[in-house]
Design an enzyme around this catalytic site. Structure first.
Site, PDB file in Angstrom:
ATOM      1  N   HIS A  42      86.864  -9.023  22.627  1.00 10.55           N
ATOM      2  CA  HIS A  42      88.073  -8.185  22.630  1.00 10.55           C
ATOM      3  C   HIS A  42      88.939  -8.603  23.820  1.00 10.55           C
ATOM      4  O   HIS A  42      89.042  -7.913  24.817  1.00 10.55           O
ATOM      5  CB  HIS A  42      87.659  -6.720  22.755  1.00 10.55           C
ATOM      6  CG  HIS A  42      88.793  -5.753  22.615  1.00 10.55           C
ATOM      7  ND1 HIS A  42      89.731  -5.832  21.620  1.00 10.55           N
ATOM      8  CD2 HIS A  42      89.123  -4.661  23.357  1.00 10.55           C
ATOM      9  CE1 HIS A  42      90.592  -4.833  21.764  1.00 10.55           C
ATOM     10  NE2 HIS A  42      90.246  -4.113  22.817  1.00 10.55           N
ATOM     11  N   ASP A  77      84.145  15.112  31.057  1.00  9.68           N
ATOM     12  CA  ASP A  77      84.823  14.268  32.052  1.00  9.68           C
ATOM     13  C   ASP A  77      84.214  14.563  33.414  1.00  9.68           C
ATOM     14  O   ASP A  77      83.333  15.436  33.535  1.00  9.68           O
ATOM     15  CB  ASP A  77      86.346  14.499  32.025  1.00  9.68           C
ATOM     16  CG  ASP A  77      87.133  13.236  32.393  1.00  9.68           C
ATOM     17  OD1 ASP A  77      86.929  12.711  33.503  1.00  9.68           O
ATOM     18  OD2 ASP A  77      87.958  12.787  31.577  1.00  9.68           O
ATOM     19  N   ILE A 137      84.119   2.237  23.915  1.00  7.61           N
ATOM     20  CA  ILE A 137      85.520   1.796  23.815  1.00  7.61           C
ATOM     21  C   ILE A 137      86.016   1.223  25.148  1.00  7.61           C
ATOM     22  O   ILE A 137      86.908   0.392  25.187  1.00  7.61           O
ATOM     23  CB  ILE A 137      86.448   2.966  23.385  1.00  7.61           C
ATOM     24  CG1 ILE A 137      86.005   3.568  22.046  1.00  7.61           C
ATOM     25  CG2 ILE A 137      87.889   2.507  23.294  1.00  7.61           C
ATOM     26  CD1 ILE A 137      86.931   4.665  21.526  1.00  7.61           C
TER      27      ILE A 137
HETATM   28  N1  APR Z   1      82.428   9.985  33.398  1.00  6.51           N
HETATM   29  C1  APR Z   1      83.242  10.539  32.494  1.00  6.51           C
HETATM   30  N2  APR Z   1      84.549  10.316  32.458  1.00  6.51           N
HETATM   31  C2  APR Z   1      85.065   9.491  33.363  1.00  6.51           C
HETATM   32  C3  APR Z   1      84.275   8.862  34.342  1.00  6.51           C
HETATM   33  C4  APR Z   1      82.876   9.144  34.337  1.00  6.51           C
HETATM   34  N3  APR Z   1      82.069   8.604  35.227  1.00  6.51           N
HETATM   35  N4  APR Z   1      85.093   8.101  35.099  1.00  6.51           N
HETATM   36  C5  APR Z   1      86.327   8.234  34.623  1.00  6.51           C
HETATM   37  N5  APR Z   1      86.328   9.079  33.571  1.00  6.51           N
HETATM   38  C6  APR Z   1      87.441   9.583  32.780  1.00  6.51           C
HETATM   39  C7  APR Z   1      88.715   9.733  33.585  1.00  6.51           C
HETATM   40  O1  APR Z   1      88.650  10.867  34.428  1.00  6.51           O
HETATM   41  C8  APR Z   1      89.749   9.862  32.487  1.00  6.51           C
HETATM   42  O2  APR Z   1      90.004  11.217  32.115  1.00  6.51           O
HETATM   43  O3  APR Z   1      87.805   8.693  31.751  1.00  6.51           O
HETATM   44  C9  APR Z   1      89.097   9.112  31.293  1.00  6.51           C
HETATM   45  C10 APR Z   1      89.880   7.902  30.840  1.00  6.51           C
HETATM   46  O4  APR Z   1      91.065   8.357  30.294  1.00  6.51           O
HETATM   47  P1  APR Z   1      92.464   7.596  30.475  1.00  6.51           P
HETATM   48  O5  APR Z   1      92.657   7.269  31.915  1.00  6.51           O
HETATM   49  O6  APR Z   1      93.511   8.413  29.797  1.00  6.51           O
HETATM   50  O7  APR Z   1      92.206   6.205  29.714  1.00  6.51           O
HETATM   51  P2  APR Z   1      92.221   5.927  28.128  1.00  6.51           P
HETATM   52  O8  APR Z   1      93.572   5.466  27.727  1.00  6.51           O
HETATM   53  O9  APR Z   1      91.591   7.043  27.411  1.00  6.51           O
HETATM   54  O10 APR Z   1      91.280   4.614  28.083  1.00  6.51           O
HETATM   55  C11 APR Z   1      89.926   4.686  28.444  1.00  6.51           C
HETATM   56  O11 APR Z   1      89.306   2.877  26.999  1.00  6.51           O
HETATM   57  O12 APR Z   1      90.561   1.359  25.762  1.00  6.51           O
HETATM   58  C12 APR Z   1      89.860   1.576  26.936  1.00  6.51           C
HETATM   59  O13 APR Z   1      90.999   0.132  28.487  1.00  6.51           O
HETATM   60  C13 APR Z   1      90.752   1.481  28.138  1.00  6.51           C
HETATM   61  O14 APR Z   1      88.953   1.361  29.714  1.00  6.51           O
HETATM   62  C14 APR Z   1      89.949   2.211  29.161  1.00  6.51           C
HETATM   63  C15 APR Z   1      89.284   3.321  28.336  1.00  6.51           C
END
Ligand code: APR
Length: 312
Positions: A179, A35, A122
């Site tokens: 999607h 992350d 995803i």
């Molecule tokens: N590199 C790595 N991780 C990142 C980056 C990046 N540049 N930018 C954001 N993130 C991380 C965020 O810090 C967060 O921990 O991506 C993670 C996303 O997690 P959630 O906010 O819990 O979202 P989630 O429900 O996992 O969904 C992620 O998948 O289904 C799709 O629409 C949904 O676009 C969304 C994605």
């Protein structure tokens, strides 16, 4: 002696955490949860929790958390959930400008660190994100796929099973197309152990089930304020497993079309075979004229999204 596969999860949020839990339980390989630096603690904490979970459940997997791209080098499979999820009232397309920038950055790093990897995207809006991933990495179309069809089909299967009062195991269904709202549940291929659903469920009921499927993600966002993560994670893990174990599964997934179904230079949900070669083949099936018209409409919606993305 073969080494354990390395599974890298970009994004350690809700879906990322569930992906790690499933990959470990299924002993698919060692897992790296990546992350951004601000969330490195979250990635490391989830990794440690899941390693401890392994001593209770009895699985052998090394799980690590990081914010360093160096730790991602040599991955066999990467699953990308980096980005922001929907909030109530938002469509997936509303995420385009934020998530596109994130995917561009992720793709650049994957190109540099993991040139031979199989990438499953995803992040939403899915069809535009997976298109961008292929464009920036320049990876072969066999190596970049989007997860949507398995999830949308699972939603349709559930609603059909509940309507019929049957086990979910006996319902097979396929959802193709983009999607989003324009997704295409292909009812001519939906069966209950081989029996077409059109013989078992009245048209009005089927129409309602189709509509609920297309809004299936939004229904969950409205309930819990963020998007789904259990079923999306399971769907992507099924695809990763098909690749790692050369299962040659036929699954609906967002694949890069080069003439199949009449589409070019477009990612859209189509039936594919996933095995050790990645997306080994796009399977072209017969569709009714009504289904093909709906797929064309969906493809047009995806193209519009890509055009909007190209302007950003
Ligand atoms: N590199 C790595 N991780 C990142 C980056 C990046 N540049 N930018 C954001 N993130 C991380 C965020 O810090 C967060 O921990 O991506 C993670 C996303 O997690 P959630 O906010 O819990 O979202 P989630 O429900 O996992 O969904 C992620 O998948 O289904 C799709 O629409 C949904 O676009 C969304 C994605």
């Amino acid at each position: 002696m073969a080494k354990r596969p390395k599974i890298v999860l970009i994004g350690a949020g809700n879906i990322g955490g569930e992906l790690a839990a499933l990959a470990a339980r299924k002993e698919l390989g060692d897992v790296v949860l990546f992350d951004i630096p601000d969330k490195e603690g979250l990635a490391k904490g989830k990794a440690l929790d899941l390693e401890q979970n392994g001593t209770v459940l009895g699985y052998d997997a090394h799980i690590t958390g990081t914010s360093s791209w160096d730790d991602c080098a040599g991955a066999d499979v990467v699953i990308v959930t980096a980005g922001v999820p929907r909030k109530p009232g938002m469509s997936r397309d509303d995420l385009l400008s934020i998530n596109l920038k994130i995917i561009r950055g992720v793709a650049g790093n994957l190109k540099a660190k993991c040139p031979d990897v199989f990438v499953i995207v995803i992040s939403n809006p899915l069809d535009a994100m997976v298109y961008e991933m292929k464009k920036v990495t320049g990876f072969a179309r066999a190596k970049v796929v989007g997860m949507a069809g398995v999830l949308d089909s699972a939603r349709l299967q559930l609603f059909l099973a509940r309507e019929l009062g049957t086990s979910v195991k006996d319902v097979r269904a396929m959802v193709l197309g983009g999607h989003g709202d324009s997704m295409v549940p292909v009812l001519s291929y939906c069966t209950v152990n081989g029996v077409p659903v059109s013989q078992l469920i009245a048209k009005e009921k089927l129409d309602a089930i189709v509509a609920r499927t297309a809004g299936g993600g939004g229904e969950i966002v409205k309930l819990m304020g963020t998007s789904a993560y259990y079923a999306p994670a399971s769907a992507a893990i099924a695809m990763a497993e098909a690749y790692l174990k050369d299962q040659k599964r036929l699954l609906p997934a967002a694949a890069f079309c080069e003439g199949e179904y009449g589409y070019r230079d477009l990612y859209i949900g189509v039936p594919v075979i996933i095995g050790a070669g990645g997306v080994e083949r796009i399977v072209v099936v017969e569709l009714t004229s009504e289904e093909k018209a709906l797929l064309d409409k969906s493809a047009a919606a995806v193209r519009e999204l890509l055009e909007a993305g190209a302007r950003l």
